[in-house]
Design a protein around this motif. Sequence first.
Motif, PDB file in Angstrom:
ATOM      1  N   ASP A 191     -13.392 -14.050   3.383  1.00  0.00           N
ATOM      2  CA  ASP A 191     -12.861 -12.375   3.987  1.00  0.00           C
ATOM      3  C   ASP A 191     -14.305 -11.773   3.260  1.00  0.00           C
ATOM      4  OD1 ASP A 191     -12.784  -9.831   4.396  1.00  0.00           O
ATOM      5  OD2 ASP A 191     -10.628 -10.340   4.812  1.00  0.00           O
ATOM      6  N   PRO A 192     -15.460 -11.108   4.083  1.00  0.00           N
ATOM      7  CA  PRO A 192     -16.547 -11.126   2.719  1.00  0.00           C
ATOM      8  C   PRO A 192     -15.705  -9.655   1.926  1.00  0.00           C
ATOM      9  CG  PRO A 192     -16.907 -11.071   5.340  1.00  0.00           C
ATOM     10  CD  PRO A 192     -15.650 -12.024   5.091  1.00  0.00           C
ATOM     11  N   ASN A 193     -14.954  -8.879   2.566  1.00  0.00           N
ATOM     12  CA  ASN A 193     -14.458  -7.892   2.299  1.00  0.00           C
ATOM     13  C   ASN A 193     -13.949  -8.386   0.770  1.00  0.00           C
ATOM     14  OD1 ASN A 193     -15.421  -5.627   3.268  1.00  0.00           O
ATOM     15  ND2 ASN A 193     -14.147  -5.874   4.914  1.00  0.00           N
ATOM     16  N   GLU A 233      -8.047 -25.805  11.357  1.00  0.00           N
ATOM     17  CA  GLU A 233     -10.317 -25.295  11.487  1.00  0.00           C
ATOM     18  C   GLU A 233     -10.623 -25.832  10.106  1.00  0.00           C
ATOM     19  OE1 GLU A 233     -11.753 -21.830  13.485  1.00  0.00           O
ATOM     20  OE2 GLU A 233      -9.226 -21.503  14.180  1.00  0.00           O
ATOM     21  N   SER A 237      -4.326 -12.566   8.692  1.00  0.00           N
ATOM     22  CA  SER A 237      -3.278 -13.180  10.250  1.00  0.00           C
ATOM     23  C   SER A 237      -5.323 -14.648  10.487  1.00  0.00           C
ATOM     24  CB  SER A 237      -3.613 -12.391  11.401  1.00  0.00           C
ATOM     25  OG  SER A 237      -4.174 -11.996  12.054  1.00  0.00           O
ATOM     26  N   GLN A 238      -6.260 -14.394  10.910  1.00  0.00           N
ATOM     27  CA  GLN A 238      -6.927 -15.346  10.844  1.00  0.00           C
ATOM     28  C   GLN A 238      -7.207 -15.857   9.639  1.00  0.00           C
ATOM     29  OE1 GLN A 238     -10.941 -13.331  11.470  1.00  0.00           O
ATOM     30  NE2 GLN A 238     -10.419 -11.864  13.035  1.00  0.00           N
ATOM     31  N   LYS A 268     -15.524 -20.694   7.161  1.00  0.00           N
ATOM     32  CA  LYS A 268     -15.752 -20.059   8.365  1.00  0.00           C
ATOM     33  C   LYS A 268     -15.546 -18.579   7.694  1.00  0.00           C
ATOM     34  CE  LYS A 268     -12.106 -19.356  11.836  1.00  0.00           C
ATOM     35  NZ  LYS A 268     -12.739 -19.478  13.238  1.00  0.00           N
ATOM     36  N   VAL A 269     -16.037 -17.850   8.775  1.00  0.00           N
ATOM     37  CA  VAL A 269     -15.715 -16.221   7.955  1.00  0.00           C
ATOM     38  C   VAL A 269     -14.865 -15.667   8.334  1.00  0.00           C
ATOM     39  CG1 VAL A 269     -16.980 -13.538   8.045  1.00  0.00           C
ATOM     40  CG2 VAL A 269     -18.388 -15.811   7.276  1.00  0.00           C
ATOM     41  N   THR A 270     -13.727 -14.833   7.933  1.00  0.00           N
ATOM     42  CA  THR A 270     -12.112 -14.332   9.129  1.00  0.00           C
ATOM     43  C   THR A 270     -12.579 -12.594   8.087  1.00  0.00           C
ATOM     44  OG1 THR A 270     -11.175 -14.780   6.533  1.00  0.00           O
ATOM     45  CG2 THR A 270     -10.421 -16.356   8.941  1.00  0.00           C
ATOM     46  N   SER A 271     -11.963 -12.163   8.730  1.00  0.00           N
ATOM     47  CA  SER A 271     -12.019 -10.374   8.624  1.00  0.00           C
ATOM     48  C   SER A 271     -10.181 -10.156   7.722  1.00  0.00           C
ATOM     49  CB  SER A 271     -11.760  -9.369   9.371  1.00  0.00           C
ATOM     50  OG  SER A 271     -11.928  -9.691  10.309  1.00  0.00           O
ATOM     51  N   ASP A 272      -8.433 -10.784   8.483  1.00  0.00           N
ATOM     52  CA  ASP A 272      -7.776 -10.216   7.741  1.00  0.00           C
ATOM     53  C   ASP A 272      -6.684 -12.291   7.560  1.00  0.00           C
ATOM     54  OD1 ASP A 272      -7.108 -11.460   9.986  1.00  0.00           O
ATOM     55  OD2 ASP A 272      -6.772  -9.175  11.281  1.00  0.00           O
ATOM     56  N   VAL A 313     -18.486  -5.562  -3.783  1.00  0.00           N
ATOM     57  CA  VAL A 313     -18.249  -6.539  -2.227  1.00  0.00           C
ATOM     58  C   VAL A 313     -19.436  -6.308  -1.723  1.00  0.00           C
ATOM     59  CG1 VAL A 313     -17.457  -5.985  -0.242  1.00  0.00           C
ATOM     60  CG2 VAL A 313     -16.046  -6.500  -2.422  1.00  0.00           C
ATOM     61  N   ALA A 315       0.763  -0.862   0.259  1.00  0.00           N
ATOM     62  CA  ALA A 315      -0.213   0.164  -0.183  1.00  0.00           C
ATOM     63  C   ALA A 315       1.001   1.678   0.437  1.00  0.00           C
ATOM     64  CB  ALA A 315      -0.697  -0.051   0.884  1.00  0.00           C
TER      65      ALA A 315
END
Lengths: 433, 279
Positions: free
Chosen positions: A201-203, A268, A258-259, A252-256, A405, A79
């Motif tokens: 990741d939904p994003n 998992e 590292s998850q 399994k929903v994650t958000s970044d 998205v 970035a």
Amino acid sequence: MKKLLAIMLASFVLLTACSSTGNNAANNGGTAAEGTKEITVWAWDKVFNIGAMERASEAYKAKNPDSDLKINIIENAQADIIQKMNAGLNAGTTKSLPTIVLIEDYRAQSFLQSYPDAFFELTDFINPGDFADYKIGPTSVDGKQYGVPFDSGAAGLYVRSDYLEEAGYKVADLQDIDWKKFIEIGKAVKAKTGKSLLTQDPNDLGLIRMMIQSAGSWYLKDDGTTPNLVGNEALKEAFESYKELMSADIVKVTSDWSQFVGAFNSGEVATVPTGNWITASIKAEASQAGKWAVVPFPKLGNNANSVHASNLGGSSWYVMNVDGKEAAAEFLKQTFGSDVELYQKLVTEIGAISTLKAAATGEAYKQADEFFGGQKVIEDFAKWTEQIPNVNYGMHTYALEDILVVEMQNYLGGKDIDKVLSDAQAQAETQVK
Amino acid sequence: MFIILAVVMIAAFYFYPMIQALLLSFKSGKGMNLSYVGFDNYVRLFSDKTFLTAVKNTFIYLIIQVPIMIVLAMFISVLLNDSKLKFRGLFRTAIFLPAVTSLVAYSIIFKYLFATDGLVNKLLMNVHLITNPIQWITDPFWAKITIIIAITWRWTGYNMIFYLSALQNIDHSIYEAAKIDGASSTRQFFGITIPLLKPIILFTSITSTIGTLQLFDEVVNITKGGPGNASMSISQYIYNLSFKYTSDFGYAATVSYSIVIMIVILAIVQFKAAGDKNG
């Protein structure tokens, strides 16, 4: 007293101005005429990209023992690189910019077309025909080659063979499947083992990107600027498959990041559909050795064009139009542009799979990997790399994805698919104006 | 001589960029290829769903978070102003500390606290307040709540300091007189404290409004604006237009100016609402 202070302040301002020009002259001037002896490289990811550049730099020095070319490799987050490049190029100055920069393939066209004079043409230094076809679209403009294709983002489906067996499947059952079959297997895995099939990741619509590229389709038409959302059969099927995945309760929903990594390292999830650069992260959990395998990427069942190969991420090296560009181009030519030996080192030491076709003939590509139960993973990925459909990513991948998205959330919430895509198309047309 | 220098510096470093940005907001194009498009960018704002979502989100934060924070800050400052309270200094420091922590560091910690299998969910499940983990970060509604909790945690202490200093300037004899007249502490709070704090209430609400309209770090670091733009702020949209998408600095400048216009309007409204000669 006031006067004295004012004079001091004024001279301070003048001095700073003078000193900065002085610095710039020292950095860039002097050696330009006889060929600059110093080049700067910007890249992200210490182990992967920086590691590759360090090995390339060593390889170059081994080949040219008399050369006093100094290569400064600077690590920046991706970035930050994008931000600094945009800010610098818009300000109309290249003084703060590097000689060689790594750019993600999805973004390459946006830089090449927005700042046409900022990049150095490499047509005389590398032969595009030496590289995988799908890498040429993003790295060239109007037939002129600007980038040296680097890593392959060839996608595969990483699977936990032990979980599959527990659910009554063998790894062989996952060879060349489509998404419907994948979801069916996922439900069985969830029922028998209680493990989710994969993370999302939904994003991040990376999965959608991989699905549509496997059918040779993209968010934009071939011209790279017209949005291609409404009436895009591949995209429609990708959306439908995604919704089916999500509503089957196997995700399994994650958000970044590292998850995401944590989910498969802790056992998992049963599969990871993604680019081959994830190998290093998968292998990071040594206790799972022998439990993983890689199978070809699933295809879209109703799309005749869809193949079992796709791409996610991947990046290439570019030379900026600044002092030292010839030296930089020559350096890239001798290393990433042709050095088969270097690529053997990259694949064994950091797992970077090349898009240089000749590299795949080397010995390192044929090695069996005990972590993956003796599977010749690299050879498989190299084979899939050749089959990846070439699409024009164009200039707007991330702008369009932000629109999609949102529409994906609406679709998951019950909105009609045709309405979803036509709404997205309408927004996309205002966004890319 | 001394003033001229200051004027020149202010003109060069404040007014010149402001005017340049205004000119930029009338241009559009990719990267360096900018051309004048008149008011096109301003028209585009109203048909740009992403922009409208970002404005909506930002105003949700504003309308819910700022009043909660102001009331909370006032409440805490009155409590901590009580001379009979022990360890006052410690409490004040503890509540002020969040305001001086690094924005990015605290955002990242919040992200982990509020992860699906994070500490907050574990805690709530252990005390049987919830049975299933709340999707704090990946659900459109809860993502906004998470952001609101985060900014409230960080900025309440900052506002509290203003109230504390104002409270200490209120003459104690006024309260004593009220007490002799038999006013309860609630009555004292509404009858004396609030009217005397009015200038500070105005000040904190205007600075908080400006702060919220410029909200960036928390959203970017905790939810990345997601899921699906559900928590995106206007500032993040400006960043995206400039650096995430193919750069369109002209349109990004237009969006920036839309924030300026909103801040000016809201500040005027707040001055008017305060309704005395402070306006």
